[in-house]
Write an enzyme that holds these catalytic residues in place. Sequence first.
Site: not given
Ligand code: URA
Length: 241
Positions: A107
């Site tokens: 993310d």
């Molecule tokens: N899980 C999440 O919620 N975000 C990420 O970036 C990776 C795994």
Amino acid sequence: MNKKERLDKVLANMGYGSRKDVKKIIKEGRVEINQKIIVKNDYKIDPYKDEIKFDGQEIFYRKYIYIMMNKPKDVVSSTDDPVNRTVLELLDEEYLIFNPFPAGRLDKDTEGLLILTNDGKLAHELLSPKKGVDKTYYVEVDGYVDEKHKKIFKEGIVLDDGYKTLPAKLEIIESNYISKVELTIKEGKFHQVKRMFQALDMEVTYLKRISMGPINLDKSLGLGEYRELDDKEIKRLKEKN
Ligand code: URA
């Protein structure tokens, strides 16, 4: 002995342009092989042994590139984005010519290990749900995480869309109002870690990936820094798959 290959093919493979572009480059006398300018595009070379120079700069042949990056916040892990900075924008030109792409996503607000490569087969295997490669995250959570949660994560958690996650391994570093844990999952559903904690009424306040399969994030890499995987790491990555 390595196979000899056409000069134009080698340069095109390395990302110096299309076959047509590199023919022009060669014709212009910008390429030297073993200190001799070569203007014939079908000149045969051993790309692993012969010295190749482009505009006077030595270049080192390899087909694939494998990079580990410590992704910072506010940078997106896609190859292009109309608004945000992408992880590719953090790479030097000498790596970009190989056309690497991120093997998997983090993310925008997640930090940590991102592998970038142009090896599509390896990336596919790393991400394939069938292979179930372990991904470990360091997580800070607004909520009191304690021993009883280990079992809950192990048994699987039902997410907001009804999907039940595969067994995950929770290790507790600190149980407190803001808890610190490490969570290892074998899947990569959208926002998975955040949604797993959300399902338990807890909010992830900080998330960082610290390993993916056999590759651990190099602690000496600051945010936004990267390095190529070394031979041992590449071997481990390939063996694992
Ligand atoms: N899980 C999440 O919620 N975000 C990420 O970036 C990776 C795994």
